[in-house]
Design a protein around this motif. Sequence first.
Motif, PDB file in Angstrom:
ATOM      1  N   PRO A 180      13.108   2.971   3.785  1.00  9.72           N
ATOM      2  CA  PRO A 180      12.599   2.058   4.825  1.00  9.72           C
ATOM      3  C   PRO A 180      11.497   1.133   4.322  1.00  9.72           C
ATOM      4  O   PRO A 180      11.379  -0.001   4.794  1.00  9.72           O
ATOM      5  CB  PRO A 180      12.087   2.993   5.922  1.00  9.72           C
ATOM      6  N   VAL A 181      10.711   1.606   3.355  1.00  7.41           N
ATOM      7  CA  VAL A 181       9.647   0.750   2.831  1.00  7.41           C
ATOM      8  C   VAL A 181      10.241  -0.438   2.080  1.00  7.41           C
ATOM      9  O   VAL A 181       9.805  -1.580   2.260  1.00  7.41           O
ATOM     10  CB  VAL A 181       8.683   1.566   1.934  1.00  7.41           C
ATOM     11  N   THR A 182      11.248  -0.192   1.262  1.00  4.90           N
ATOM     12  CA  THR A 182      11.852  -1.300   0.519  1.00  4.90           C
ATOM     13  C   THR A 182      12.646  -2.233   1.437  1.00  4.90           C
ATOM     14  O   THR A 182      12.683  -3.443   1.199  1.00  4.90           O
ATOM     15  CB  THR A 182      12.750  -0.788  -0.615  1.00  4.90           C
ATOM     16  N   LEU A 183      13.256  -1.690   2.486  1.00  3.00           N
ATOM     17  CA  LEU A 183      13.985  -2.555   3.422  1.00  3.00           C
ATOM     18  C   LEU A 183      13.035  -3.467   4.190  1.00  3.00           C
ATOM     19  O   LEU A 183      13.314  -4.660   4.372  1.00  3.00           O
ATOM     20  CB  LEU A 183      14.813  -1.717   4.381  1.00  3.00           C
ATOM     21  N   THR A 184      11.921  -2.922   4.654  1.00  2.00           N
ATOM     22  CA  THR A 184      10.957  -3.777   5.356  1.00  2.00           C
ATOM     23  C   THR A 184      10.311  -4.765   4.397  1.00  2.00           C
ATOM     24  O   THR A 184      10.026  -5.900   4.780  1.00  2.00           O
ATOM     25  CB  THR A 184       9.869  -2.948   6.063  1.00  2.00           C
ATOM     26  N   LEU A 185      10.094  -4.347   3.151  1.00  2.00           N
ATOM     27  CA  LEU A 185       9.544  -5.261   2.160  1.00  2.00           C
ATOM     28  C   LEU A 185      10.496  -6.431   1.915  1.00  2.00           C
ATOM     29  O   LEU A 185      10.073  -7.593   1.873  1.00  2.00           O
ATOM     30  CB  LEU A 185       9.265  -4.519   0.849  1.00  2.00           C
ATOM     31  N   ALA A 217       9.735  12.103  -0.370  1.00  2.00           N
ATOM     32  CA  ALA A 217       9.092  10.904  -0.906  1.00  2.00           C
ATOM     33  C   ALA A 217      10.131   9.896  -1.375  1.00  2.00           C
ATOM     34  O   ALA A 217       9.979   8.686  -1.172  1.00  2.00           O
ATOM     35  CB  ALA A 217       8.154  11.286  -2.049  1.00  2.00           C
ATOM     36  N   THR A 218      11.189  10.377  -1.994  1.00  2.00           N
ATOM     37  CA  THR A 218      12.248   9.479  -2.462  1.00  2.00           C
ATOM     38  C   THR A 218      12.968   8.826  -1.284  1.00  2.00           C
ATOM     39  O   THR A 218      13.260   7.626  -1.312  1.00  2.00           O
ATOM     40  CB  THR A 218      13.252  10.250  -3.334  1.00  2.00           C
ATOM     41  N   LEU A 266       0.826  -1.204   0.000  1.00  5.47           N
ATOM     42  CA  LEU A 266       0.000   0.000   0.000  1.00  5.47           C
ATOM     43  C   LEU A 266       0.862   1.257   0.000  1.00  5.47           C
ATOM     44  O   LEU A 266       0.624   2.198  -0.776  1.00  5.47           O
ATOM     45  CB  LEU A 266      -0.935   0.009   1.207  1.00  5.47           C
ATOM     46  N   PHE A 267       1.894   1.285   0.847  1.00 11.65           N
ATOM     47  CA  PHE A 267       2.793   2.440   0.888  1.00 11.65           C
ATOM     48  C   PHE A 267       3.513   2.638  -0.442  1.00 11.65           C
ATOM     49  O   PHE A 267       3.694   3.771  -0.895  1.00 11.65           O
ATOM     50  CB  PHE A 267       3.809   2.294   2.009  1.00 11.65           C
ATOM     51  N   LEU A 268       3.942   1.554  -1.070  1.00 13.41           N
ATOM     52  CA  LEU A 268       4.635   1.672  -2.355  1.00 13.41           C
ATOM     53  C   LEU A 268       3.711   2.212  -3.441  1.00 13.41           C
ATOM     54  O   LEU A 268       4.116   3.046  -4.245  1.00 13.41           O
ATOM     55  CB  LEU A 268       5.209   0.321  -2.771  1.00 13.41           C
TER      56      LEU A 268
END
Length: 65
Positions: free
Chosen positions: A45-50, A39-40, A17-19
Motif C-alpha cells: 500500500p505504501v508503494t501504491l500510494t506513492l 513488513a514486506t 517516512l514510511f518507506l
Amino acid sequence: MGLLQSTSKVVLKIDILFLVLLVFSLYNLDPGTGSYVAATLSLLPVTLTLAGVLAVIYTGWEPFE
C-alpha cells in the motif's frame, strides 16, 4: 496550488517516512518471521500510494476546480 496538490505533497512526505522506517525495520528483522512478512506486505500500500501521489503531482491533476 490547489487542495489536491498540497494534500499530495503531504502524503508524499508521509510515504517517504514510511518507506525509510520500513527499510530500517527490514534490515533488523529475520526473514521468515511473521514480522518480516508483515513488513514486506506493508510495502504494497505504501508503494501504491506513492505511485498515485507522484502521478497526481506530475500531471498537475485538479479534479475539484
